[in-house]
Design a protein around this motif. Structure first.
Motif, PDB file in Angstrom:
ATOM      1  N   ARG A   1      -0.944   9.460 -74.393  1.00 36.93           N
ATOM      2  CA  ARG A   1       0.318   9.946 -74.936  1.00 36.93           C
ATOM      3  C   ARG A   1       1.063   8.819 -75.665  1.00 36.93           C
TER       4      ARG A   1
ATOM      5  N   HIS B   1       7.452   8.090 -75.253  1.00 33.95           N
ATOM      6  CA  HIS B   1       6.134   8.715 -75.147  1.00 33.95           C
ATOM      7  C   HIS B   1       5.217   8.072 -74.115  1.00 33.95           C
ATOM      8  N   CYS B   2       5.795   7.279 -73.190  1.00 29.43           N
ATOM      9  CA  CYS B   2       4.955   6.828 -72.079  1.00 29.43           C
ATOM     10  C   CYS B   2       4.701   8.043 -71.183  1.00 29.43           C
ATOM     11  N   PHE B   3       5.788   8.695 -70.798  1.00 23.80           N
ATOM     12  CA  PHE B   3       5.725   9.984 -70.118  1.00 23.80           C
ATOM     13  C   PHE B   3       6.503  10.998 -70.953  1.00 23.80           C
TER      14      PHE B   3
ATOM     15  N   GLY C   1       2.191   4.969 -67.268  1.00 18.77           N
ATOM     16  CA  GLY C   1       1.721   6.208 -67.885  1.00 18.77           C
ATOM     17  C   GLY C   1       0.982   7.129 -66.935  1.00 18.77           C
ATOM     18  N   LEU C   2       0.813   6.688 -65.706  1.00 19.50           N
ATOM     19  CA  LEU C   2       0.096   7.496 -64.721  1.00 19.50           C
ATOM     20  C   LEU C   2       1.038   7.838 -63.570  1.00 19.50           C
ATOM     21  N   LYS C   3       1.117   9.110 -63.200  1.00 16.18           N
ATOM     22  CA  LYS C   3       1.892   9.496 -62.031  1.00 16.18           C
ATOM     23  C   LYS C   3       0.997   9.450 -60.804  1.00 16.18           C
TER      24      LYS C   3
ATOM     25  N   PRO D   1       2.808  17.947 -67.692  1.00 13.45           N
ATOM     26  CA  PRO D   1       2.151  17.556 -68.942  1.00 13.45           C
ATOM     27  C   PRO D   1       1.662  16.109 -68.952  1.00 13.45           C
ATOM     28  N   ASP D   2       2.041  15.326 -67.963  1.00 13.89           N
ATOM     29  CA  ASP D   2       1.588  13.936 -67.872  1.00 13.89           C
ATOM     30  C   ASP D   2       0.406  13.825 -66.915  1.00 13.89           C
TER      31      ASP D   2
END
Lengths: 329, 341
Positions: free
Chosen positions: A105, B309-311, A145-147, A168-169
């Protein structure tokens, strides 16, 4: 009143997968042994029969390709839910996980939406072979960027997995090996979603709070209950997700209690408990009445079966840390 | 067999000549400190441009590695514009509009191959027509991602074209130190897919091979591995000095087989190419890259763009970091302009 059923965490995860696949036809499952056999723990049981071989796909034995092809599936507009058979094997996909999934993303400035969920069992206590029990959540939480989601109850396993798949992530969803059949509880029937980033106060209390996630919440609650019998008032905060981290819930409970113990199963150095302690110090320094103590695994590789009970934090070690913290001036 | 028409070959040559000219300009911009590290396309022009012309930009996808963008004009003028944003370090440098079926550049080698295979697989699940072509090099063929993705593509019969551009060098490592295999195309056997080895300096042969692979993929017959043999005519990147390892005589021999000279000679013999046409083509290409460069360096950039736009939305931690940055930026701006706090 919502109807509930008593389920194990494993059954709850299976129910969430059934629900999400029925709800959204873009959801595709991929992984090793997830189809015909229903997963090595049976987490995906019945899905292959119900949704067919194009939506529940047994892949070749290649973690990098499982995670890497999920990126392409997401680019095609699908919602991949990949399984890594054991979290320790995600090292063989880490270049795709950290270098690709978590950055798609950002790299494309929002053009591509990596609505990817990666499920993986982790954690010890069941005498597995090497690399089947490792807790890598601290390493994963350090990937922007990672949950990172780690449920502690059967109901949350369903609700947080549904939320992860709909998010969406990209989400890595960590399932405690010991909890698959060792944790059971009332799980709401039908649609059940628990939003990511909202911690849960598993026990209320005023003297001290134990902050934990995943299976360690189970242990922390047992310790809190035992100490309540001694007249102490111990809170337990279940983080539910490490990224996003519920900063407000942490500061609220620590401000109230003034004392905190953080429990994790991973090696201590660089682990996520350190991040929680840093957060507490930044947010609640003037409320603290004692140094915050960590109960962690040791700074060694996850050991073999005969050493496992020495390594994994148990109720005794947690209780000792609680007493030590309460005894501090 | 689907040999391109002479007109198609001329269009391909125009793209090749433009890429070479623009590459030269980009090299100079890097030397002037105006853009970051650049990987020249020299020697790859035929394989990239002819591949792009054998594909359908409306339905087919291209995953570049990082050397290709200047020769991908066929997929839209946005490719050049975005590539210049990339080169000046603007975050929008890897964001193409949804209509342009080109994936971001892949800096970590071979990581793009499983993405391409996953997309090809996903397109079949979505009943979308089209094939996915992924570029990678001889060095990348040693990566696990190549093997895992090629194997997966074979199992799934994914409509993918795995296009290995064998330019003989992975920075300074020659092919014989990369593999003991006689050819890279041979590896296809191990995945149960066809492997073809072609002369990557022959635009018509490239076009034909890609077209055949595309037809196979569209007919549900799965992926093809194409090894296009070329020679890297320049440095690996602007950070490299190939005179330290490439024998001068070997490079001279490769230069005599320059893909642009070869196709230009052919088309000149048909009366479809001459020096004047080359001169105008180059001038137009340079005007376009200069315009794209000007646009790139004047592209707005928000002070807190680093978080975007990272999340989908900031985590609580990121929201605090963003606010702190904005406050610091505002404070600095006020101090610099002499406004008291």
């Amino acid at each position: 009143m919502t109807e509930t059923s008593e389920l194990t965490m494993l059954q709850s995860i299976n129910e969430a997968l059934h629900g999400e696949m029925a709800r959204d036809e873009r959801v595709v499952l991929l992984g090793e042994d997830i189809g015909h056999v229903g997963g090595v723990f049976r987490a995906t049981e019945g899905l292959f029969e119900k949704f067919g071989e194009t939506r529940v796909v047994d892949t070749p034995l290649a973690e990098g390709a499982i995670v890497g092809s999920a990126v392409g599936l997401a680019m095609a507009g699908l919602v991949p839910v990949a399984e890594i058979q054991f979290l320790g094997f995600s090292y063989q996909a880490m270049h795709q996980l950290a270098g690709q999934v978590a950055r798609l993303r950002y790299r494309s400035q929002g053009r591509f939406e990596p609505a990817i969920t990666i499920r993986a069992p982790f954690g010890g206590g069941v005498r597995t072979p090497e690399l089947h029990s490792d807790s890598l959540e601290g390493q994963l939480a350090n990937i922007p960027g990672l949950k990172v989601v780690a449920p502690a109850t059967a109901a949350d396993a369903k609700g947080l997995l549904a939320a992860s798949i709909r998010d969406p992530d990209p989400v890595i969803f960590l399932e405690p090996l010991r909890g698959y059949r060792g944790i059971r509880g009332d799980v709401p029937d039908g649609d059940h979603v628990v939003p990511l980033g909202s911690a849960r106060l598993a026990r209320t209390g005023d003297d001290l709070v134990i902050v934990a996630w995943s299976y360690q919440v189970e242990l922390a609650c047992k310790v809190a209950d035992a100490l309540t019998a001694e007249g102490l008032s111990i809170a337990v905060l279940d983080l539910r997700s490490l990224v996003p981290l519920d900063l407000e819930a942490i500061s609220a409970v620590v401000d109230r209690c003034g004392r905190a113990v953080v429990v994790e199963e991973a090696a201590q150095t660089g682990g996520f408990a350190g991040e929680v302690v840093a957060t507490i110090v930044e947010e609640c320094f003037w409320s603290l009445e004692a140094p915050v103590v960590r109960v962690s695994g040791f700074d060694v590789p996850y050991p073999v079966g005969m050493l496992e009970d020495t390594y994994v934090p148990d109720e005794k070690r947690i209780a000792a840390a609680v007493r030590q913290t309460l005894a501090s001036a | 067999m689907a040999r391109p028409t002479e007109t198609q070959l001329r269009d391909i040559l125009v793209d090749m000549v433009e890429a070479r000219a623009q590459g030269g300009r980009l090299w100079n911009l890097q030397r002037q400190g105006q853009v970051g590290t650049v990987a020249p396309v020299d020697g790859h022009e035929a394989v990239v441009a002819a591949t792009a012309h054998a594909l359908d930009p409306l339905h087919d996808w291209i995953f570049p590695q990082y050397r290709e963008p200047l020769a991908l004009q066929r997929f839209g003028p946005e490719v050049l514009e975005q590539y210049m944003l990339y080169n000046v370090g603007h975050p929008d440098g890897s964001r193409l509009p949804p209509s342009v079926r080109v994936a971001p550049i892949a800096i970590s080698l071979a990581t793009q191959i499983p993405h391409a295979v996953g997309l090809a697989w996903g397109m079949t699940l979505q009943n979308e027509p089209g094939v996915v072509t992924v570029f990678f090099g001889d060095g990348s063929s040693s990566e696990g991602d190549f093997h895992e993705a090629a194997n997966l593509a074979g199992v799934l019969r994914a409509p993918a074209i795995l296009l290995c551009v064998n330019n003989q060098w992975a920075i300074s490592t020659p092919l014989h130190q990369q593999t003991a295999a006689k050819t890279l195309a041979d590896r296809a056997t191990g995945y149960g897919i066809p492997g073809v080895r072609i002369d990557g300096n022959d635009a018509a042969e490239v076009y034909d091979a890609v077209d055949q692979a595309r037809q196979r993929a569209l007919h549900g017959d799965g992926p093809t591995l194409i090894e296009a043999v070329v020679y890297r005519l320049g440095a690996h990147t602007t950070a490299d000095d190939p005179t330290r390892y490439i024998p001068a005589e070997e490079l001279e021999a490769a230069q005599r087989d320059d893909p642009i000279t070869r196709l230009a000679t052919h088309l000149a013999s048909k009366g479809l190419w001459d020096d004047e046409l080359r001169t105008t083509t180059e001038a137009e290409a340079l005007a376009r890259i200069d315009k794209a460069f000007e646009r790139a360096i004047t592209q707005p950039l928000a002070p807190d763009a680093v978080f975007d736009h990272c999340f989908t939305s900031d985590t609580p931690r990121m929201a605090r970091q963003r606010n702190a940055l904005l406050e610091a930026t505002t404070a600095t701006g006020a101090a610099e302009s002499g406004v008291s706090q």
